[in-house]
Structures are given as C-alpha cells and as structure tokens.
Scaffold this motif. Structure first.
Motif, short mmCIF file in Angstrom:
data_model
loop_
_atom_site.label_atom_id
_atom_site.label_comp_id
_atom_site.label_asym_id
_atom_site.label_seq_id
_atom_site.Cartn_x
_atom_site.Cartn_y
_atom_site.Cartn_z
N SER A 54 0.82 -1.21 0.00
CA SER A 54 0.00 0.00 0.00
C SER A 54 0.85 1.26 0.00
O SER A 54 0.38 2.33 0.35
CB SER A 54 -0.94 0.01 1.22
N ASP A 56 4.06 1.58 1.59
CA ASP A 56 5.05 1.71 2.66
C ASP A 56 6.39 1.07 2.31
O ASP A 56 7.37 1.29 2.99
CB ASP A 56 4.52 1.07 3.95
N GLY A 89 -3.21 -2.47 3.65
CA GLY A 89 -3.66 -1.09 3.68
C GLY A 89 -3.94 -0.58 5.08
O GLY A 89 -3.79 0.62 5.35
N LYS A 92 -0.99 1.27 6.62
CA LYS A 92 -0.43 2.43 5.93
C LYS A 92 -0.32 3.63 6.87
O LYS A 92 -1.27 4.01 7.54
CB LYS A 92 -1.29 2.79 4.73
#
Length: 605
Positions: A54, A56, A89, A92
């Motif tokens: 996502s 990172d 996600g 994130k």
C-alpha cells in the motif's frame, strides 16, 4: 629462401584443409526440446497472488511466495498448494521510516549515513506478530487445489483445513508423524504453522507450538538429520526486519541533492531497500522426538548470526550416510553444514561453496542439488541477483566444491536476470539433468534506476548436453518462456502422470502458472515412488550401461516443495537393467530387468 616459402605454402594448405573440414563437416544434430504450455487457467487453477502493498515499501512485500506439489489425499494424483499474502492497507502510515528526517513537496530527505546495529540483538519483535489481516472473514488465504485426475483442479473445501492466517512465504512437505500421508509446514512473515494431515484433513496440533518460529522465515526443509526414523525440520530465517524499523530507500534526485548530511529521494524513485540495510537472524533446526519438536539450532551448530537465508536444500553431499545442509544466503557467504554425528560444522569456506569462484559473496535466492555431471554425487546450483550471474558448483567430494559457471550458459544467460526458484530436472527425458530458473526483479522501479534491467522477466530453461555443459533453450521451449512476469516460488512434479516433469510457479502479484511439459516424442522414462519415510534415500539406476543418481527430497528451489517421486528420463533405452536403493535406515533394495514408461512403487525392506 625457397625453403621458407615452401613451408609457408604447406602451412597455408594445412590451414585451408582444417577450415574446409570445419565448414564441410555436417553440423551436429540439435537435441529435441520440450515445449512447456501454461494450462493453469484451463485446468481450473484460479489463483492470483497478492502482496498487499500500500506504499510503505515493507521489504517482505517483494519476496513473493512459494508453491508445492503433493498428493494430500493419496489418490495417486498430485495436488497443488499455493501461498498468499494479504492486503496491508490497514498498516499504511502507522510506521514512519526510521531514517526519514523530513519531507517537502518534492523530496523525502533521509539520513545519508544511517546504519543499523552490527548484529541481531536476539529479541523477537512484537510488531512482526502483529502483521495480520484487517478482516479475517474477507482476507485471502493460501489455497489447496485438488487434482481431479483428468488434468483439471478444483479448490479444496474449507473443511480440508489447509488455510493459514499468516502472511505466507514458504512451504515444506513431509510425513513428520509417520502415518503415511504428507504434512505441511508453512513459513510466514511472522509465526509459522505446522499442519498435520489426517487422511486428507489438516489440523494444527497443539503439541507442536515450538515450530511456530515468530521470526521472518523463508524456505524450509524436512530431513532426518539424526537418522532416528522421523523427519526433523530446518527453517531458514532471513532478516531482522519489521515495520517499525522500515527504512526509506530508492534512487537519489538528479544531481545527488544533499543538505547537511541528508540525501534527497524523489517519491517517483522510491523503491525497496537492499537486504544489507538490515541484520540477519539465526536459522532454526527443530528436532522431532516422535512427540514434540525442539529447536536445537544453537546446540547443533546452525544458529549463525551472520546468515540471511532464503534457500535451503538437504542432502548427503559427502556420501557418509547422514544429511548435510546447504543454505543460500542473500548478500553474505553461503553455509555448507556438514553433519558430523548430529552436530553440524560450517565448512563452506574450506570446501569452496561459500563464495563464487572469484571469492565474492552473492545474493543467493534459490538453490537445488542434483548430479548434473553424472559422477554419482550431488552438485549445487544457486540463483543470484542481477549483474552477479547464477552459480553452478561441481562436487568433487574430497576436493570440495568448484564454481564451474564461467564459460557456460549457467552463468552467461543470467547476467541481467534475478533468479529465485530453481531446480535440476530432466525436462526432455534424455537421461541428464537440465535446469529451470524462475526470474523476476525485487525492485519495482529498477528500470528507472538502471535502464537495461526489467522488473518482470522471462523464466529460463537450460539444457544439459550430456557432458555437463548447458545452453539456454528458453526461446524454443514453448510459450511458458515468452512471457515476462515476476516469478518467485517454483516446483517440479508430474501432475498428469504422463512421464515428464511439469512446473508450478507462483508469481508476485499475479496469476500462478502450471506449465505442462509436452516432451519430445520417443523419449522413455521411469518413475519411482519410495514408501515408508524415504526422504534422503539414494537411488542408482542403470539403463544401457549408463547410471543415473537421484536422491528423494522435496526441499530445494525457493520457498517451495517438489513432487517426492523420483523421475528418470531414459532416452532411447527400453529396459532398465538394474536399480540400487540405499534407504535412510541403511538397508538396501535391488531391482533388475525393470519395465519402463510407468510409475513403480517400492516399499522399504
């Protein structure tokens, strides 16, 4: 002076004669090549891996996942197991990169000379264990596909119990409880899991919590290192990485922008960090006492602090009657653990298997063992990073291992590739071992950083000429090698029982592939299924006075597990003269005058 011109004339005529011979002699007949066709979608293999990234850039997102061939329901047909990640996600923005000092509209400014502690501190980071799906009811899971026996597959029902909630990395297959069916060991980014197979249904036995190593594990191998009749378990562990020590890496801004010890990285050039930015962690060796597993890695001598293990293969490399272990490490020297009465000694430096022939460490990913030169012992092949080439180590027993890659396509064909899953197999059934290599870069933006490299790459097939030399025949071996993908785990197995070895590949963030082998016509074969705890059994097969050597194993490659049956290509030979089997127990079996083109089951004495 006349004599001088006379001799010159003779030399010219001799040279012309040699050129004429070279030009006029008939060209050698090329070996027929197998054709590999992707039948995954047509066969019902509706699986697509998801790494869940996502933004990172957690390093575990790019390492992919494994695949396995196994006959879990004992119906005589190989089933498939594929590992998956899940959406990240929900993480994130929770973990700021530790080397990030500040951001502006154009750049992330990172500490230029940031270095981690010199060694792994021995701790288990709780953040590793917290990486779990946001919603267990909807997250993807590892998948088991049952072989219907007609060349098609369907997803095994949830009641089969082979799902796992972890962020999947690798799989090992072996009958650890000696009840006759294959069990599963799953490595994860986070705690691992052991699944006992009870005639087609998998459970997680409470009595084996010790194998749930919470570190970042990669490949694993079942082996009987202490020769007590049950399977022990070796787990290669990779890096001391967790979201809380994530770093921001990538290509620098044009002009190498620096300010007060900070380096500028534009968002469009950010990518995954190299493993050198993190410390390694010790591997684990779990001893099976029949009731429990115990990690004996430290006392057995395999818990080195200096490894970054990605590939592992077990085998009796010195032919002294016990199982040794070879580990492909990423960016540091490889390990060759010689088994000396249940204690291991790393002799890779003395034996020539630690570095390449130039004395340098390479970024080892996948590894396999096989007798590629037909001299009766196990050689090694290791896949490495792009611009390093892969490495073929020939086993000369008393003289140790020698890097014989230079001058062969085992090295030449791999310079711009980044290899992961790999294995020796007789792809064309001509009685020698070829090589499969699954390729794909780890840096999603590698083409921005280095224009001649690619993220998605083609897999490769290297053909053995029968004399131990390899050539790259990928371009003429079917559509399977014409597509650029990001390949990771790869395994060999004859899923359709037609006598040639097929290939299963798990692709990063893409559909899994099942490559059916359509071998050249006229090539014969024999398959052996050895029963009763046969991992480590050694087999010599003689056909037309040519002897082939194989060892029963499911380990090797990268994060994956192979068909445990032994496959022998026989070429034009029409009857096997002799088969000698040395079982792990030390007992022997002999078979003579064996019919070909079939699978033969052999029970232990």
């Amino acid at each position: 002076m006349p004599n001088f011109f006379y001799h010159i004339s003779i030399l010219r005529r001799a040279a012309f004669f040699l050129v004429c011979i070279a030009a006029c002699a008939p060209a050698p007949t090329p070996k027929p090549t197998p054709g590999f066709v992707d039948v995954g979608s047509a066969s019902g293999l509706n699986f697509s891996h998801k790494n869940g990234a996502s933004g990172d850039y957690f390093l575990f997102e790019t390492m992919g996942a494994g695949a396995a061939f196994l006959d879990y329901d004992l119906d005589g047909h190989l089933d498939l197991y594929l590992l998956d990640g899940f959406d990240l996600g929900h993480l994130k923005g929770q973990f700021e990169p530790i080397n990030l000092m500040r951001r502006d509209e154009r750049f992330s400014w990172v500490e230029e000379d940031f270095t981690p502690p010199l060694r792994y501190d021995g701790g288990i980071h709780p953040t590793v264990q917290r990486v779990s799906p946001a919603d267990d009811s909807t997250s993807k899971r590892n998948r088991l596909f049952r072989n219907r026996g007609d060349g098609t597959f369907h997803t095994a029902p949830p009641a089969t119990g082979a799902d796992d909630e972890g962020y999947g990395m690798g799989v090992a297959v072996g009958d650890y409880d000696n009840d006759g069916d294959p069990d599963l060991y799953i490595t994860n980014y986070g705690p691992n899991a052991l699944y006992r197979n009870d005639r087609g249904r998998f459970t997680r036995p409470d009595q084996h919590p010790d194998v749930a190593d919470p570190r970042w594990s990669s490949s694993a191998a079942f082996l009987d290192y202490d020769n007590d009749g049950d399977l022990d378990l070796y787990t290669a562990n990779y890096l001391d990485f967790h979201p809380a020590n994530n770093r921001l890496c990538g290509g620098t801004a044009p002009g190498e922008k620096r300010r007060a010890g900070l380096l500028a990285i534009p968002d469009e050039r950010r990518t995954y960090c190299a493993p050198r930015r993190y410390n390694g962690v010790p591997d684990a060796l779990f001893r099976n006492d029949g009731e429990h597993f115990t990690d004996v890695g430290a006392t057995a001598g395999v818990a080195s602090l200096f490894g970054k293990g990605l590939g592992v293969v077990a085998g009796d490399f010195d032919l002294d009657g016990d199982q040794d272990i070879y580990v492909a490490n990423d960016g540091v020297r490889n390990f060759y653990y010689r088994n000396d009465e249940q204690r291991f000694k790393d002799i890779a430096l003395q034996n020539g298997a630690a570095y390449n022939g130039e004395g340098g460490p390479e970024a080892g990913m996948g590894v396999d063992a096989g007798d590629y030169d037909g001299d009766g012992d196990l050689d090694l092949f290791v896949t490495n990073f792009s611009r390093e080439t892969n490495t073929l180590y020939r086993n000369d027993r008393a003289a140790g291992f020698k890097d014989v890659s230079p001058g062969t396509d085992a090295a030449n064909a791999s310079f711009n590739q980044l290899g992961f899953g790999t294995f020796f197999f007789d792809a064309d059934n001509d009685a020698d071992l070829d090589l499969y290599i699954a390729n794909g870069h780890v840096l999603d933006r590698i083409q921005i950083l280095e224009a001649d490299l690619r993220y998605a790459q083609n897999d490769q097939l290297l053909q053995n000429d029968g004399q131990g030399h390899y050539s790259d025949i990928s371009a003429t071996s079917g559509a399977a090698f014409a597509q650029a993908l990001v390949s990771r785990g790869a395994a060999r197995g004859d899923y359709d029982n037609d006598g040639d070895l097929d290939v299963l590949v798990n692709h990063l963030n893409g559909p899994a592939a099942l490559y059916r082998n359509d071998r050249p016509p006229g090539s014969h074969w024999l398959g052996l299924e050895l029963k009763d705890q046969a991992i480590g059994a050694q087999v010599h097969l003689t056909c037309d006075d040519r002897t082939q050597f194989r060892v029963v194993a499911t380990s090797g490659t990268y994060l994956s597990a192979h068909d445990p049956r032994l496959h022998f290509g026989l070429g034009n030979c029409t009857r096997v003269e002799h088969i000698d089997i040395l079982w792990p127990s030390g007992q022997t079996s002999e078979l003579s005058n064996v019919a070909i083109d079939r699978y033969l089951t052999v029970e232990a004495p």
